[in-house]
Design an enzyme around this catalytic site. Structure first.
Site, PDB file in Angstrom:
ATOM      1  N   THR A 155       9.167  66.028 100.146  1.00  0.00           N
ATOM      2  CA  THR A 155      10.445  66.707 100.444  1.00  0.00           C
ATOM      3  C   THR A 155      10.884  66.234 101.834  1.00  0.00           C
ATOM      4  O   THR A 155      11.484  65.181 101.945  1.00  0.00           O
ATOM      5  CB  THR A 155      10.310  68.240 100.392  1.00  0.00           C
ATOM      6  N   LYS A 181       1.620  66.639  99.588  1.00  0.00           N
ATOM      7  CA  LYS A 181       2.926  66.653 100.243  1.00  0.00           C
ATOM      8  C   LYS A 181       3.041  67.955 101.018  1.00  0.00           C
ATOM      9  O   LYS A 181       2.378  68.945 100.720  1.00  0.00           O
ATOM     10  CB  LYS A 181       4.069  66.521  99.244  1.00  0.00           C
ATOM     11  N   THR A 192       4.351  75.098 101.290  1.00  0.00           N
ATOM     12  CA  THR A 192       4.972  74.203 100.301  1.00  0.00           C
ATOM     13  C   THR A 192       4.145  72.966 100.366  1.00  0.00           C
ATOM     14  O   THR A 192       4.526  71.936 100.865  1.00  0.00           O
ATOM     15  CB  THR A 192       6.418  73.815 100.569  1.00  0.00           C
ATOM     16  N   GLU A 278       7.114  69.008 110.425  1.00  0.00           N
ATOM     17  CA  GLU A 278       8.530  68.846 110.748  1.00  0.00           C
ATOM     18  C   GLU A 278       8.736  68.785 112.265  1.00  0.00           C
ATOM     19  O   GLU A 278       8.443  69.743 112.976  1.00  0.00           O
ATOM     20  CB  GLU A 278       9.329  69.986 110.110  1.00  0.00           C
ATOM     21  N   ASN A 402      15.199  72.248 109.941  1.00  0.00           N
ATOM     22  CA  ASN A 402      15.265  73.456 109.138  1.00  0.00           C
ATOM     23  C   ASN A 402      16.636  74.103 109.139  1.00  0.00           C
ATOM     24  O   ASN A 402      16.983  74.847 108.228  1.00  0.00           O
ATOM     25  CB  ASN A 402      14.182  74.440 109.567  1.00  0.00           C
ATOM     26  N   THR A 407      21.545  70.534 103.668  1.00  0.00           N
ATOM     27  CA  THR A 407      22.760  69.702 103.746  1.00  0.00           C
ATOM     28  C   THR A 407      22.440  68.214 103.596  1.00  0.00           C
ATOM     29  O   THR A 407      21.289  67.824 103.620  1.00  0.00           O
ATOM     30  CB  THR A 407      23.496  69.920 105.071  1.00  0.00           C
TER      31      THR A 407
END
Lengths: 407, 407
Positions: A155, A181, A192, A278, A402, A407
């Site tokens: 992702t 992942k 996740t 992230e 985040n 978008t």
């Protein structure tokens, strides 16, 4: 940019006899990327899994739990783009449709298929596009597709995560290969986070189930990126038995070595998730020692690893280490005697006797803070238990990723 | 920029008879700002306090706890710049020196002085500069210095926080005035949160102690900015008794009205801390209803209010509301039936029956997300208990402020 984590070489990923992987660009959310993975398991393969403890677990988690309890698994279907979580009864129906479609293609029962999804929550899974992509997955099934499989489940990951180990058990070569992942919503009890690890050793079902829990506790349950627990986490262990060596008991010769190999693969994958966290710029190992039990060590380690103040200080390479003391103090160890706590940053002793260590020189801590890999070590002075967790820092980029996720 | 929070008008802050405040620019950390506050209490004033539960509590917290247990308080000394936390025995010595110096100036016992500090942790308090500033504080003691007092205790606050209430009890006018500071490291059980609230009503010590806990639970213990619990938090309630009305029992006529007034002041101050939260752009009220007990409602509310993923979605005005479901599901309510959970954003029903609500239109949620003040309401469908917490969003600015805190 991921921290000391690079795209693996496809040739370093060893096939696992009895397992084939196929991928497709199904356009599930965005066109032009692999977003659908089919894993086919040879008859006789055993599988076990652990799943998220989130009460709002995703529809595929509910269905996969039910199917894996039912008997022998023959296939896994994994999509990225949509999590199929917070989607109620309709979500369950779509997860079941996915299984039925894969079963038709492979000639097995829908109950023998496990579905997995990752992506945005509470939006309907475009199951028609998913099902339309499955024949392409089936057409590309091959044992050496591990790298593209790792890509197909990404992702916000920036690097596909996959690794292999080879070992010899009773003179027989055995392979362990896994992919994973995950980059955000990462916290203990999975995230996740999807992990799929296979070996060609044979492992009987009850033993495999126990091993799966042990492996999860030693790897994916020791990481945190942002303290959030996802709706979709799953770790699946698969044992095809094709190597010609099989285990039914924990005390069997060679099983310890196999367990260690599986844990090494799982730990590498779990740490890869943190390295690709992230917005991460630092990989941080937090070890808490001298606790009364492992639980309190983990509690203190997570209090440090979750603190946004600690994580932003690491981002800034600022040895504002009082924040670590504050995190230790608020971890909930009620009778902690702070005068006995020692804190080390790398090899630098930072705190002792409830305050700054004698001989502490900020420039030395500053030097450690600038490294891309940092170890925080806390000695609680209460016992002999230990725990380690891995985390990353907290950057502008995390907020950006985040804030703009959809978008 | 603080959310709907403005610098109060000095004239709106009512003096409390029996209490005087003096400030100084002591250059404790940076020159040219008020950084030292002395509060003098008239003889006969009762005071009570609650302090941080952080085990690494600051030296001034240890000393203030000891002094307030000892008897009648005559003065409070508050410095900003250094927290005097994680400073061991030497920190305790410096907190005691501070009390001794203030006591000499005011002609009371050092035991009658409470010290408070806020600022950076684990660096030594420059106690000489602090003590050198105290005479200037004493020279400026006046009953109408509440606004400059609120300024003198700020750290990363952008707006001084102060408010007043006037009420009439048994025909006697009574005043309640308070100040607070705090913007980061804010979480329940206080934070780098300092609150000082005074009334000219008389309140006997045991009653005042109970009231202090009730007030904290209804205000400062209902907020979170970043989930970190500071080493230095304190809330002090002071009752001078000069108004001519005094309370010794909870069931006494007028006490309920006084309690409500004190709670209103404390809640206004607590919410002001969130409105001025580091980098905040949204003020978010999270109400959880229909729980079995208040504890589980708070647990769910905090799971939402602490989630970095939820907070970054609010920052982006992105109704990625599945993240709220994920937070509810991972809050630790083990037997939660997600099919009974309802989620509302403002007046928009977002989720029901474990998934997206029938009739949910994202554009409506989008409209609510753009507001600077947002209410999230969760109905658990398990009982009749309720809890509310206040929080803010998570922005680039938060990371920036905390990455650069010490520079």
């Amino acid at each position: 940019m991921a921290i000391n984590l690079f795209r693996p070489d496809a040739s370093s990923l060893l096939p696992v006899d009895g397992l084939r992987l196929g991928v497709a660009q199904a356009g599930i959310k965005k066109p032009g990327r692999y977003d659908l993975l089919l894993i086919e398991l040879a008859p006789g393969t055993e599988a076990a899994a652990v799943f998220t403890r989130n009460r709002f677990c995703a529809a595929p988690v509910t269905v996969a739990r039910e199917h894996i309890a039912g008997g022998r698994v023959r296939a896994l279907v994994v999509n990225t783009g949509y999590a199929n979580a917070g989607t109620g009864e309709e979500g369950i129906r779509r997860a079941r449709e996915t299984c039925a479609a894969a079963a038709r293609l492979l000639g097995c029962s829908p109950m023998q298929v496990l579905p997995f999804s990752t992506g945005v929550i509470m939006e309907p899974l475009p199951v028609e596009r998913l099902i339309a992509g499955l024949p392409a997955c089936a057409a590309t099934l091959a044992p050496d597709n591990w790298l593209v499989a790792a890509e197909a489940i990404m992702t916000t990951d920036t690097v596909p995560k996959a690794c292999s180990e080879r070992l010899e058990l009773a003179g027989v070569p055995v392979t362990v290969t896994g992919i994973a992942k995950g980059a955000g919503m990462i916290h203990p009890n999975l995230a996740t986070m999807l992990g799929f690890i296979a070996t060609d050793a044979g492992i009987a079902r009850p033993l495999l189930e126990r091993l799966t829990r042990q492996v999860a506790d030693a790897s994916f349950n020791c990481i945190t990126v942002d303290g959030d627990t996802s709706t979709n986490d799953a770790l699946v262990l698969m044992a095809t038995g094709r190597a010609g060596v099989a285990f039914t008991r924990e005390d069997q010769a060679g099983f310890d070595a196999l367990r260690e190999a599986v844990i090494r693969v799982a730990r590498w994958l779990a740490q890869a998730i943190v390295r690709d966290g992230e917005g991460a710029t630092k990989f941080i190992t937090v070890t808490v020692e001298q606790g009364r039990d492992e639980a309190e060590c983990r509690q203190v380690a997570y209090a440090i690893a979750r603190s946004p103040l600690v994580k932003t200080a690491f981002f800034a390479s600022d040895p504002n280490l009082g924040r670590i003391l504050a995190a230790i103090g608020s971890a909930g160890v009620e009778d902690l005697d702070v005068a006995r706590v020692h804190l080390y940053l790398g090899e630098v002793r930072v705190a002792e006797n409830g305050g700054r260590a004698a001989g502490y020189v900020e420039a030395e801590a500053q030097r450690v803070m600038r490294e891309p890999e940092i170890t925080v070590r806390v000695a609680l002075g209460r016992g002999s238990a230990t725990a380690t967790v891995w985390t990353c820092d907290f950057s502008y980029e995390y907020v950006k990723i985040n804030a703009e996720y959809r978008t």
